[in-house]
Design a protein around this motif. Structure first.
Motif, PDB file in Angstrom:
ATOM      1  N   LYS A 138       0.765  -1.029  -0.053  1.00 34.19           N
ATOM      2  CA  LYS A 138      -0.034   0.109  -0.128  1.00 34.19           C
ATOM      3  C   LYS A 138       0.756   1.299   0.027  1.00 34.19           C
ATOM      4  CE  LYS A 138      -3.561  -2.457   0.437  1.00 34.19           C
ATOM      5  NZ  LYS A 138      -4.808  -2.422  -0.449  1.00 34.19           N
ATOM      6  N   GLY A 176      -3.826   0.120  -4.897  1.00 24.15           N
ATOM      7  CA  GLY A 176      -3.051   0.121  -3.433  1.00 24.15           C
ATOM      8  C   GLY A 176      -2.724   1.556  -3.149  1.00 24.15           C
ATOM      9  N   THR A 210       3.374  -0.963   3.914  1.00 25.09           N
ATOM     10  CA  THR A 210       2.961   0.254   3.477  1.00 25.09           C
ATOM     11  C   THR A 210       3.935   1.492   3.325  1.00 25.09           C
ATOM     12  OG1 THR A 210       0.694  -0.299   4.833  1.00 25.09           O
ATOM     13  CG2 THR A 210       1.406   2.265   4.406  1.00 25.09           C
TER      14      THR A 210
END
Lengths: 340, 327
Positions: free
Chosen positions: A64, A112, A143
């Motif tokens: 992400k 994402g 992330t």
């Protein structure tokens, strides 16, 4: 000169192509503003293209990204759809955010990209939450949160970095240090010119690299992403770069010394990667071909996007709540019912 | 029947019922309630540092990633530093992203005066939150209303603030299990009468009922219980005022620009559009001063039963010759 091994050259060519795409996107976005075919603020990332492309090369498809106001490059580096992005900028109904977001709020959850953000540092805590959710679910998702050096003056960013370290969350903080927060040089804002030197007592894993050197960014990001993915906690990557354009097209003036800008142009990342590719024996004709391909892809995307149906006033009151539009209808009790 | 020992207990029961049903619900708080921690452990009842801004943002990111975070701020005053994350992020995500995602998170906080903790800790900032487009705000009026509101908030697809009033009862009580997941937010009409319309906002309900009794007006009032401040549906209240022509709104938030102001404005618009007349209006609200410490000062600033009773008597005395609101 002999062509270098494919396994070295091809990824670099792909990266250079992606960097060209980002620069070309920004140049065209600026033209669209000038032609009044889009509106509002655009914060171009020209000069910083190597960073998202280098970081993204280290990521897996399920990872992400949380971006910021200078976010076009972050999206495009992850493969966000060009037509959908231009359609959003031009206020089309099937734009990435249905014409409600614009440049500062582009988001593409299918790629994402959990969001760009109009608030400096606003994505830091959101990224913390995205990483928390990954840890809670026991996935190995990473992330990436992009921050400028300006965001390092925001208290919530420091809270978020500290919590990510304390809870060993799978975040890679990527600081694009372009040395200016709007007009304010870093020397007037932070006690050291490198963010890692300000934070290093807290950080457990960090690197500071030349953010205009694609290969340096990619290598550092790969190492840190691997650490993060294997449960060793949050890491920090600082990439030194320079914003070659205005802070925002809304405010077209320049306070930075001309000599400094000229020096930055000489170090810009696309030219450096091109020189590297030429050094590896890639033919000039191949590079020209890629350049022409990218330009034609971008122009075609703009044509398709511009032909799409524009949003109309009928869409104005829709979509505030996921639960539907009844709530807004109740609160406008008839005086705007024609728009729902 | 649900048996609880007060409102906090009711809210915890509702939370635990939803946590049982949905493992994406995670509670964040500086000191997790003992019962929740014992039942769900530190993974789902997460103890946090005193860092409301970043943890509020964390909730936004977690909500965007498929979790249903609930953040117990404790006192609403601790959340003002998180206003950015609520207003600029949580409330705007669904619209700004064109419906790609929403932030189904709950903020749980206490509000209201009465325990002499002075200006910072005794606040009722209804309008501060209810005026934010995209943010749902509820302020239950009883233990059973709190139980229902918590269950509704934890199944709502949008960000919800659940404000727990300091005047809500803490004694043992029981109530029937509410009908399965409600999504309603319209004002609830509790009594029916012909002479006046009374709207109680949040925890002022018991106080308002007492005042109606004291004024001898309990049989003559349409009494509305306003739990959901946003969304706010003024239509049922306007229907009532079309009949009665008299309106009293009771809240603990300060004037100006309180929830009472919105109720009066929206209802007046709707009634006058219909050709009706609003003959008499009283807005009972706190004075526009920071809540002071000493008990005598606090109760002079915050509306009490006598203020509500006086407002009810005032609208009943005025325009007594005019029956009904419709011209």
């Amino acid at each position: 000169m002999l062509e270098s091994p494919r396994e070295l050259v091809e990824p670099l060519l792909a990266a250079w192509r992606r960097m060209l795409l980002i620069r070309g996107f920004e140049q065209r976005a600026m033209e669209l503003v000038d032609d009044r075919r889009m509106w509002g603020a655009v914060h171009p990332c020209i000069g910083q293209e190597a960073i998202p492309v280098g970081v993204s090369a280290a990521l897996e498809p399920g990872d992400k990204v949380v971006s910021n106001h200078r976010g076009h490059g972050h999206l495009l580096a992850r493969g966000a759809d060009l037509v959908s992005a231009f359609a959003e900028l031009m206020g089309r109904r099937d734009g990435m955010c249905r014409g409600r977001g614009g440049s500062m709020h582009l988001a593409d959850l299918t790629s994402g990209i959990v969001g760009t953000n109009g608030i400096v540092g606003g994505g830091a805590s959101i990224g913390l939450g995205v990483a928390f959710a990954a840890a809670y679910r026991g996935t190995d998702q990473v992330t990436v949160v992009y921050l400028g050096d300006g965001a390092m003056s925001q208290g919530g960013v420091h809270e978020s970095i500290l919590l990510s370290l304390q809870w060993r969350l799978p975040v890679l903080w990527v600081c694009e240090n372009n040395r200016y927060a709007v007009d304010s040089p870093i020397s007037e804002r932070l006690p050291a010119p490198r963010v890692v030197d300000v934070l290093s007592r807290a950080l457990t894993a960090y690197e500071a690299v030349d953010g205009n050197d694609y290969e340096a960014v990619q290598a550092a990001a790969a190492g840190l992403v691997d650490r993060v993915r294997t449960g060793q906690g949050a890491a920090f990557l600082e990439c030194a770069s320079y914003r070659l354009s205005y802070h925002s097209l809304k405010f077209r003036y320049e306070v930075r010394p001309e000599a400094e800008r000229a020096e930055a142009w000489a170090q810009e990342p696309l030219g450096r990667l091109q020189a590297r590719l030429e050094g590896l024996g890639v033919a000039a004709s191949r590079l020209e071909e890629i350049n022409a391909d990218v330009a034609s892809d971008l122009d075609a995307a703009i044509r398709v996007a511009e032909a799409m149906e524009p949003v109309t006033a009928d869409d104005a009151l829709k979509g505030t709540f996921a639960a539907g539009d009844d709530a807004v209808r109740a609160m406008t009790y008839g005086w705007r019912e024609e728009l729902l | 029947m649900i048996e609880v020992d007060g409102t906090t207990h009711a809210l915890e029961e509702a939370l635990m019922a939803e946590m049982d049903a949905d493992d994406s619900i995670v509670l964040f708080v500086t000191d997790p309630p003992r019962r929740v921690l014992e039942r769900f452990g530190p993974r789902r009842a997460v103890a946090i540092p005193i860092a409301e801004p970043s943890v509020t943002g964390l909730c936004v990111g977690a909500a965007l990633s498929g979790l249903r975070p609930i953040f117990l701020w404790r006192n609403v005053t601790f959340g003002f530093g998180s206003y950015d994350q609520l207003v600029n992020q949580a409330a705007k995500i669904h619209s700004m992203l064109g419906g790609q995602a929403s932030a189904p998170m709950v903020i749980w906080a206490t509000y209201g005066a009465g325990s002499q903790r002075a200006a910072q800790h005794m606040q009722t900032p209804f309008a501060t939150y209810a005026s934010v487009p995209g943010l749902k705000v509820c302020a239950p009026s009883s233990a059973s209303s709190a139980y229902s509101a918590m269950r509704q908030a934890l199944t709502d697809p949008d960000p919800v603030m659940l404000l727990q009033g300091s005047r809500l009862p803490e004694g043992a009580t029981s109530f029937p299990e509410p009908a399965p997941p409600t999504t309603g937010w319209a004002p609830q009409q509790l009594t029916r009468g012909e002479k006046l319309t009374v709207v109680s906002v949040g925890h002022s309900l018991a106080l308002t009922r007492d005042a109606l009794q004291a004024a001898g007006a309990a049989e003559s009032a349409d009494l509305f219980d306003l739990v959901w401040l946003n969304p706010f549906d003024p239509r049922p209240i306007a229907e009532s005022v079309l009949r009665t022509g008299r309106l009293v709104v009771v809240e603990e938030a300060p004037r100006p620009l309180g929830m009472g102001a919105e109720v009066v404005a929206a209802v007046t618009e709707l009634v006058t559009w219909q050709g009706g007349v609003v003959h008499a209006v009283e807005r009972v609200a706190a004075a526009p001063v920071p809540i002071p410490y000493a008990p005598v000062l606090e109760s002079a600033v915050v509306p009490g039963p006598a203020d509500v009773e006086a407002a009810i008597r005032s609208v009943l005395e005025r325009s007594a010759s005019t029956a009904g609101g419709r011209r």
